[in-house]
Design a protein around this motif. Structure first.
Motif, PDB file in Angstrom:
ATOM      1  N   ILE A  58       0.863  -1.306  -0.085  1.00  0.00           N
ATOM      2  CA  ILE A  58       0.076   0.050   0.063  1.00  0.00           C
ATOM      3  C   ILE A  58       0.859   1.169   0.006  1.00  0.00           C
ATOM      4  O   ILE A  58       0.526   2.277  -0.754  1.00  0.00           O
ATOM      5  N   VAL A  59       1.684   1.332   0.920  1.00  0.00           N
ATOM      6  CA  VAL A  59       2.791   2.524   0.929  1.00  0.00           C
ATOM      7  C   VAL A  59       3.455   2.626  -0.104  1.00  0.00           C
ATOM      8  O   VAL A  59       3.595   3.761  -0.849  1.00  0.00           O
ATOM      9  N   GLY A  60       4.025   1.612  -0.868  1.00  0.00           N
ATOM     10  CA  GLY A  60       4.865   1.776  -2.316  1.00  0.00           C
ATOM     11  C   GLY A  60       3.704   2.078  -3.464  1.00  0.00           C
ATOM     12  O   GLY A  60       4.429   3.013  -4.110  1.00  0.00           O
ATOM     13  N   CYS A  61       2.613   1.763  -3.175  1.00  0.00           N
ATOM     14  CA  CYS A  61       1.796   2.274  -4.581  1.00  0.00           C
ATOM     15  C   CYS A  61       1.451   3.787  -4.250  1.00  0.00           C
ATOM     16  O   CYS A  61       1.229   4.491  -5.006  1.00  0.00           O
ATOM     17  N   THR A  62       1.287   4.028  -2.916  1.00  0.00           N
ATOM     18  CA  THR A  62       0.970   5.274  -2.584  1.00  0.00           C
ATOM     19  C   THR A  62       1.967   6.264  -3.081  1.00  0.00           C
ATOM     20  O   THR A  62       1.840   7.425  -3.342  1.00  0.00           O
ATOM     21  N   VAL A  63       3.422   5.827  -2.830  1.00  0.00           N
ATOM     22  CA  VAL A  63       4.430   6.637  -3.041  1.00  0.00           C
ATOM     23  C   VAL A  63       4.578   6.858  -4.696  1.00  0.00           C
ATOM     24  O   VAL A  63       4.811   8.106  -5.356  1.00  0.00           O
ATOM     25  N   TYR A  75       8.042  13.048   2.820  1.00  0.00           N
ATOM     26  CA  TYR A  75       9.196  12.746   3.629  1.00  0.00           C
ATOM     27  C   TYR A  75       8.761  11.858   4.603  1.00  0.00           C
ATOM     28  O   TYR A  75       9.307  10.660   4.790  1.00  0.00           O
ATOM     29  N   PHE A  76       7.351  12.091   4.880  1.00  0.00           N
ATOM     30  CA  PHE A  76       6.766  10.830   6.003  1.00  0.00           C
ATOM     31  C   PHE A  76       6.574   9.538   5.177  1.00  0.00           C
ATOM     32  O   PHE A  76       6.997   8.357   5.750  1.00  0.00           O
ATOM     33  N   LEU A  77       5.969   9.507   4.063  1.00  0.00           N
ATOM     34  CA  LEU A  77       5.952   8.474   3.261  1.00  0.00           C
ATOM     35  C   LEU A  77       7.212   7.801   3.118  1.00  0.00           C
ATOM     36  O   LEU A  77       7.132   6.419   2.855  1.00  0.00           O
ATOM     37  N   PHE A  78       8.252   8.634   2.585  1.00  0.00           N
ATOM     38  CA  PHE A  78       9.509   8.051   2.111  1.00  0.00           C
ATOM     39  C   PHE A  78      10.029   7.458   3.245  1.00  0.00           C
ATOM     40  O   PHE A  78      10.632   6.262   3.341  1.00  0.00           O
ATOM     41  N   PHE A  79       9.801   7.992   4.558  1.00  0.00           N
ATOM     42  CA  PHE A  79      10.507   7.243   5.909  1.00  0.00           C
ATOM     43  C   PHE A  79       9.820   6.174   6.145  1.00  0.00           C
ATOM     44  O   PHE A  79      10.382   5.013   6.558  1.00  0.00           O
ATOM     45  N   LEU A  80       8.616   6.147   5.984  1.00  0.00           N
ATOM     46  CA  LEU A  80       7.759   4.901   6.096  1.00  0.00           C
ATOM     47  C   LEU A  80       7.956   3.574   5.331  1.00  0.00           C
ATOM     48  O   LEU A  80       8.154   2.636   5.814  1.00  0.00           O
ATOM     49  N   LEU A  81       8.351   4.051   4.047  1.00  0.00           N
ATOM     50  CA  LEU A  81       8.570   3.129   3.001  1.00  0.00           C
ATOM     51  C   LEU A  81       9.947   2.389   3.385  1.00  0.00           C
ATOM     52  O   LEU A  81      10.174   1.066   3.311  1.00  0.00           O
ATOM     53  N   CYS A  82      10.826   3.375   3.788  1.00  0.00           N
ATOM     54  CA  CYS A  82      12.346   2.811   4.343  1.00  0.00           C
ATOM     55  C   CYS A  82      12.138   1.634   5.544  1.00  0.00           C
ATOM     56  O   CYS A  82      12.873   0.867   5.585  1.00  0.00           O
ATOM     57  N   VAL A  83      11.331   2.310   6.422  1.00  0.00           N
ATOM     58  CA  VAL A  83      11.403   1.486   7.619  1.00  0.00           C
ATOM     59  C   VAL A  83      10.613  -0.265   7.282  1.00  0.00           C
ATOM     60  O   VAL A  83      10.986  -1.072   7.571  1.00  0.00           O
ATOM     61  N   LEU A  84       9.628   0.145   6.625  1.00  0.00           N
ATOM     62  CA  LEU A  84       8.963  -1.100   5.947  1.00  0.00           C
ATOM     63  C   LEU A  84       9.788  -2.140   5.249  1.00  0.00           C
ATOM     64  O   LEU A  84      10.053  -3.466   5.171  1.00  0.00           O
ATOM     65  N   TYR A  85      10.688  -1.453   4.261  1.00  0.00           N
ATOM     66  CA  TYR A  85      11.685  -2.264   3.520  1.00  0.00           C
ATOM     67  C   TYR A  85      12.676  -3.125   4.250  1.00  0.00           C
ATOM     68  O   TYR A  85      12.881  -4.097   4.145  1.00  0.00           O
ATOM     69  N   PHE A  86      13.294  -2.024   5.389  1.00  0.00           N
ATOM     70  CA  PHE A  86      14.287  -2.959   5.863  1.00  0.00           C
ATOM     71  C   PHE A  86      13.721  -3.914   6.876  1.00  0.00           C
ATOM     72  O   PHE A  86      14.343  -4.975   7.117  1.00  0.00           O
ATOM     73  N   ILE A 196      12.062  14.412  -2.716  1.00  0.00           N
ATOM     74  CA  ILE A 196      11.386  14.135  -1.460  1.00  0.00           C
ATOM     75  C   ILE A 196      10.807  15.590  -0.797  1.00  0.00           C
ATOM     76  O   ILE A 196      11.856  16.370  -0.839  1.00  0.00           O
ATOM     77  N   GLN A 197       9.647  15.777  -0.413  1.00  0.00           N
ATOM     78  CA  GLN A 197       9.216  16.884   0.289  1.00  0.00           C
ATOM     79  C   GLN A 197       9.633  16.706   1.639  1.00  0.00           C
ATOM     80  O   GLN A 197       9.273  15.987   2.259  1.00  0.00           O
ATOM     81  N   LYS A 198      10.186  17.837   2.305  1.00  0.00           N
ATOM     82  CA  LYS A 198      10.580  17.969   3.713  1.00  0.00           C
ATOM     83  C   LYS A 198       9.432  18.920   4.377  1.00  0.00           C
ATOM     84  O   LYS A 198       9.592  19.320   5.565  1.00  0.00           O
ATOM     85  N   ARG A 199       8.640  19.771   3.470  1.00  0.00           N
ATOM     86  CA  ARG A 199       7.854  20.651   4.074  1.00  0.00           C
ATOM     87  C   ARG A 199       6.798  20.217   4.917  1.00  0.00           C
ATOM     88  O   ARG A 199       6.465  18.902   4.965  1.00  0.00           O
ATOM     89  N   ASN A 200       5.975  20.975   5.409  1.00  0.00           N
ATOM     90  CA  ASN A 200       4.711  20.712   6.143  1.00  0.00           C
ATOM     91  C   ASN A 200       3.643  19.986   5.278  1.00  0.00           C
ATOM     92  O   ASN A 200       3.459  20.324   4.244  1.00  0.00           O
ATOM     93  N   MET A 201       3.097  18.824   5.547  1.00  0.00           N
ATOM     94  CA  MET A 201       2.335  18.063   4.976  1.00  0.00           C
ATOM     95  C   MET A 201       0.860  19.005   4.561  1.00  0.00           C
ATOM     96  O   MET A 201       0.100  18.732   3.862  1.00  0.00           O
ATOM     97  N   ARG A 202       0.820  19.719   5.521  1.00  0.00           N
ATOM     98  CA  ARG A 202      -0.492  20.518   5.548  1.00  0.00           C
ATOM     99  C   ARG A 202      -0.470  21.656   4.738  1.00  0.00           C
ATOM    100  O   ARG A 202      -1.351  22.375   4.193  1.00  0.00           O
ATOM    101  N   SER A 203       0.807  21.940   3.926  1.00  0.00           N
ATOM    102  CA  SER A 203       1.041  23.081   3.143  1.00  0.00           C
ATOM    103  C   SER A 203       0.382  22.677   1.905  1.00  0.00           C
ATOM    104  O   SER A 203       0.350  21.710   1.285  1.00  0.00           O
ATOM    105  N   SER A 204      -0.291  23.591   1.054  1.00  0.00           N
ATOM    106  CA  SER A 204      -0.870  23.387  -0.299  1.00  0.00           C
ATOM    107  C   SER A 204       0.289  23.125  -1.300  1.00  0.00           C
ATOM    108  O   SER A 204       1.220  23.574  -1.322  1.00  0.00           O
ATOM    109  N   PRO A 205      -0.262  21.911  -2.333  1.00  0.00           N
ATOM    110  CA  PRO A 205       0.846  21.589  -3.049  1.00  0.00           C
ATOM    111  C   PRO A 205       0.994  22.681  -4.082  1.00  0.00           C
ATOM    112  O   PRO A 205      -0.005  23.770  -4.304  1.00  0.00           O
ATOM    113  N   LYS A 206       2.177  22.745  -4.694  1.00  0.00           N
ATOM    114  CA  LYS A 206       2.229  23.711  -5.825  1.00  0.00           C
ATOM    115  C   LYS A 206       1.674  23.420  -7.216  1.00  0.00           C
ATOM    116  O   LYS A 206       1.685  22.185  -7.513  1.00  0.00           O
TER     117      LYS A 206
END
Length: 206
Positions: A58-63, A75-86, A196-206
């Protein structure tokens, strides 16, 4: 109008990738991964691996959908994907039934011939290669000689741990597959820049 536009932007850039990731990720898990889960020594471990596979799918497809829709991943999704992978890598490599005896296969041609001896062995060999490609992302800044040393040492360490605890064969062909996988990842991620976005997830996308 602004509120409506902001709401539609949130739906498109935040909600849609998650919804599509859940739908496609579950489909991939139920139709492909579930039937190919390895057998583990305890039912609890097998249950845990199933959860990890589902979450990783699910996380991989979401990415992937975030990359398609937003041309970047959070950044949160990328970090979660790394944790799940390892976590999955450690479980697949080291949580197995202990073998009755230690087996050494020093000739890589033996493993190569075995890989083409049947469909199941070919799939297993391909997975051994593919599963190490993501490692290349984390070593993409290394000079080549250090990469070569790292990939060989890591591959040898994995095989030594497996043979010491009788978790698998010491197979020189597997070492070769791990090294090739890491090298492929190294080349891929040097060319492919992951935004990889490190900004606040609540900020509006460009």
């Amino acid at each position: 109008m602004n509120n409506t536009k902001n709401f539609s932007q949130i739906l498109l850039h935040r909600v849609l990738p998650i919804v599509l990731g859940i739908i496609v990720g579950y489909f991939i898990y139920s139709c492909f991964l579930m039937e190919r889960l390895p057998y583990f020594s305890t039912s609890k471990a097998e249950y845990f691996v199933s959860i990890l596979c589902l979450a990783g799918s699910i996380v991989g497809c979401t990415v992937i959908f975030e990359l398609i829709i937003n041309r970047a991943i959070s950044y949160f999704l990328f970090f979660l994907l790394c944790v799940l992978y390892f976590a999955m890598l450690l479980i697949v490599l080291f949580m197995r039934y202990p073998l009755p005896e230690r087996v050494f296969v020093f000739n890589p041609l033996t493993g190569l011939f075995d890989a083409f001896s049947g469909r199941q062995m070919l799939i297993q060999s391909l997975l051994n290669l593919l599963v190490f490609i993501p490692i290349g992302f984390f070593v993409k800044k290394l000079p080549y000689l250090k990469l070569l040393l790292f990939s060989v040492c890591l591959s040898l360490l994995i095989e030594v741990i497996q043979i010491v605890f009788r978790l698998g064969f010491f197979d020189s062909f597997d070492i070769l597959l791990y090294v090739i996988g890491i090298h492929l990842g190294y080349l891929i991620f040097q060319k492919l820049k992951l935004p990889i976005q490190k900004r606040n997830m609540r900020s509006s996308p460009k």
